[in-house]
Design an enzyme around this catalytic site. Structure first.
Site, PDB file in Angstrom:
ATOM      1  N   TRP A  89       0.843  -1.205   0.000  1.00 13.75           N
ATOM      2  CA  TRP A  89       0.000   0.000   0.000  1.00 13.75           C
ATOM      3  C   TRP A  89       0.873   1.248   0.000  1.00 13.75           C
ATOM      4  CZ3 TRP A  89      -4.288  -1.080  -1.980  1.00 13.75           C
ATOM      5  CH2 TRP A  89      -4.979  -2.257  -1.666  1.00 13.75           C
ATOM      6  N   ASP A 133      -1.201   6.558   6.876  1.00 13.86           N
ATOM      7  CA  ASP A 133      -2.306   5.727   6.388  1.00 13.86           C
ATOM      8  C   ASP A 133      -2.600   4.731   7.508  1.00 13.86           C
ATOM      9  OD1 ASP A 133      -3.984   3.861   5.278  1.00 13.86           O
ATOM     10  OD2 ASP A 133      -2.683   3.354   3.576  1.00 13.86           O
ATOM     11  N   LYS A 136     -12.595  -1.391   7.901  1.00 16.84           N
ATOM     12  CA  LYS A 136     -12.015  -2.354   8.858  1.00 16.84           C
ATOM     13  C   LYS A 136     -12.537  -2.019  10.260  1.00 16.84           C
ATOM     14  CE  LYS A 136      -8.293  -2.256   5.585  1.00 16.84           C
ATOM     15  NZ  LYS A 136      -8.739  -3.210   4.662  1.00 16.84           N
TER      16      LYS A 136
HETATM   17  N1  PMP Z   1      -4.058   1.292   2.753  1.00 12.64           N
HETATM   18  C1  PMP Z   1      -4.158   0.188   3.515  1.00 12.64           C
HETATM   19  C2  PMP Z   1      -3.243   0.042   4.698  1.00 12.64           C
HETATM   20  C3  PMP Z   1      -5.087  -0.798   3.198  1.00 12.64           C
HETATM   21  O1  PMP Z   1      -5.172  -1.899   3.958  1.00 12.64           O
HETATM   22  C4  PMP Z   1      -5.934  -0.635   2.074  1.00 12.64           C
HETATM   23  C5  PMP Z   1      -6.983  -1.643   1.680  1.00 12.64           C
HETATM   24  N2  PMP Z   1      -7.120  -2.742   2.375  1.00 12.64           N
HETATM   25  C6  PMP Z   1      -5.787   0.517   1.301  1.00 12.64           C
HETATM   26  C7  PMP Z   1      -4.857   1.469   1.685  1.00 12.64           C
HETATM   27  C8  PMP Z   1      -6.660   0.757   0.108  1.00 12.64           C
HETATM   28  O2  PMP Z   1      -7.925   1.076   0.563  1.00 12.64           O
HETATM   29  P1  PMP Z   1      -9.189   1.271  -0.379  1.00 12.64           P
HETATM   30  O3  PMP Z   1      -9.518  -0.054  -0.955  1.00 12.64           O
HETATM   31  O4  PMP Z   1     -10.214   1.800   0.593  1.00 12.64           O
HETATM   32  O5  PMP Z   1      -8.843   2.278  -1.414  1.00 12.64           O
END
Ligand code: PMP
Length: 357
Positions: free
Chosen positions: A101, A168, A192
């Site tokens: 991520w 994040d 989550k």
């Molecule tokens: N950052 C983290 C730490 C994640 O776990 C996730 C998705 N599981 C994301 C970003 C991306 O999130 P989204 O699908 O809401 O765009």
């Protein structure tokens, strides 16, 4: 059969949140309308969003120096929106890359200016949290992912720096007590620990906003959203309502102190079991293990699939690792009952017993 939900997100929600959300679909409060039918500029919804914002600050221990937004677009949109607003091209920004991520966040940031890698664990498949973080003094900000949902590592202490900190926290927000006021910006997809997919929580320190870039498309500009009270355009009304219910639940259960206590209990119990079963191989550095997502493998991939089948047969879902790395992953978010973990560990013991010679 009762299902046990170990999904990484969207993931398990408290039963009572689901019940209240279901009732509100038929009749929201005493309004006589469904939550799906009310206008976002009605007094009813203004109460919902204002209570949700104030609970966010109360639970995280943040004062009025912080603004709270509920936006669209998921955490992925924040990968782009953060640098669009705050990366000053002449200064660049620093990023810690400790998972996929974070890597995606960097790709987006590079569209707006130079990026320095302040710390990386890429060389070891993101199996640890980089300890030597080196940040150019004049960076617009330092970005890091507080919990790596896919790889199963977590920052147990936030990086220390004088440059604005951007985190994040999609997969560990509201799970532990920290000094969140050290962050200039926090974002988290709600699906989550804060509700369902469809809204993203963004928290910004007011003084950071003074450094915001100009000339940003209206819908991408945080300042416009703040001035519009998260109502710049039609917000995801139902998703924000479920966030409110989840935040009320966290408060009622005892706030972050209680969430942290439970999370420690769950993760300690699970990792202790994992360390005693030689069939299952933990993949990350012990001191950096995530309390939210435990990642491990079985060397024999045939057995790994057999184990996943056994989980399904026993009503345990969500244990297959992320498609990018495979393996196994057990997510232990706020709403996961200890009973689910106890049953999973029992199954792992039986499986281990059966297949370890
Ligand atoms: N950052 C983290 C730490 C994640 O776990 C996730 C998705 N599981 C994301 C970003 C991306 O999130 P989204 O699908 O809401 O765009």
């Amino acid at each position: 059969m009762k299902m046990h939900n170990f999904n990484s997100g969207p993931s398990i929600l408290p039963r009572e949140v689901l019940q209240e959300a279901a009732e509100a679909i038929y009749n929201f409060d005493t309004v006589g309308l469904s939550i799906l039918e009310i206008g976002h500029r009605t007094e009813w919804f203004i109460h919902v969003i204002e209570e949700a914002k104030s609970l966010v600050k109360e639970l995280l221990g943040l004062d009025d120096n912080f603004e709270v937004l509920f936006l669209h677009g998921g955490a992925t949109t924040q990968f782009m929106q953060v640098p669009m607003n705050f990366l000053e091209a002449s200064k660049g920004a620093a990023y810690c890359v400790n998972g996929i991520w974070g890597k995606k966040a960097i790709t987006e940031a590079k569209l707006f200016g130079p990026v320095t890698i302040a710390g990386s664990s890429a060389g070891k498949n993101y199996t640890f949290i980089p300890k030597d973080v080196s940040i150019p003094e004049n960076s617009s900000y330092l970005h890091f992912t507080s919990n790596n949902t896919v790889e199963g590592t977590q920052w147990h202490h936030f990086p220390k720096t004088d440059v604005p900190l951007v985190s994040d926290m999609s997969s560990d927000i509201f799970s532990r007590k920290m000094d969140f006021s050290t962050c200039s910006l926090i974002y988290a997809g709600a699906q989550k620990n804060v509700g369902i997919a469809g809204t993203t929580l963004v928290i910004i320190r007011k003084d950071f906003l003074e450094h915001k870039n100009a000339g940003i498309p209206a819908i991408m500009d945080y300042k416009n959203h703040i001035d519009g009270g998260s109502l710049l355009n039609t917000p995801p009304v139902f998703a924000i309502y479920v966030s409110l219910l989840t935040l009320r639940w966290i408060k009622k259960e005892g706030g972050l102190a209680e969430m942290e206590k439970r999370s420690l209990e769950r993760s300690t119990f699970f990792y202790e079991a994992l360390d005693q079963l030689p069939l299952f191989l933990p993949t990350v550095a012990k001191e950096d293990r995530s309390r939210m997502n435990a990642v491990f493998t079985i060397e024999d991939k045939g057995l790994e699939n057999k184990f996943l089948e056994a989980c399904t047969e026993n009503g345990m879902v969500g244990i297959k690792g992320h498609r990018s790395i495979g393996g196994l992953r057990v997510s232990m978010y706020n709403a996961l009952p200890m009973e689910s973990l106890e049953l999973l560990v029992k199954l792992m013991e039986q499986f281990s017993h059966q297949y370890t010679s």
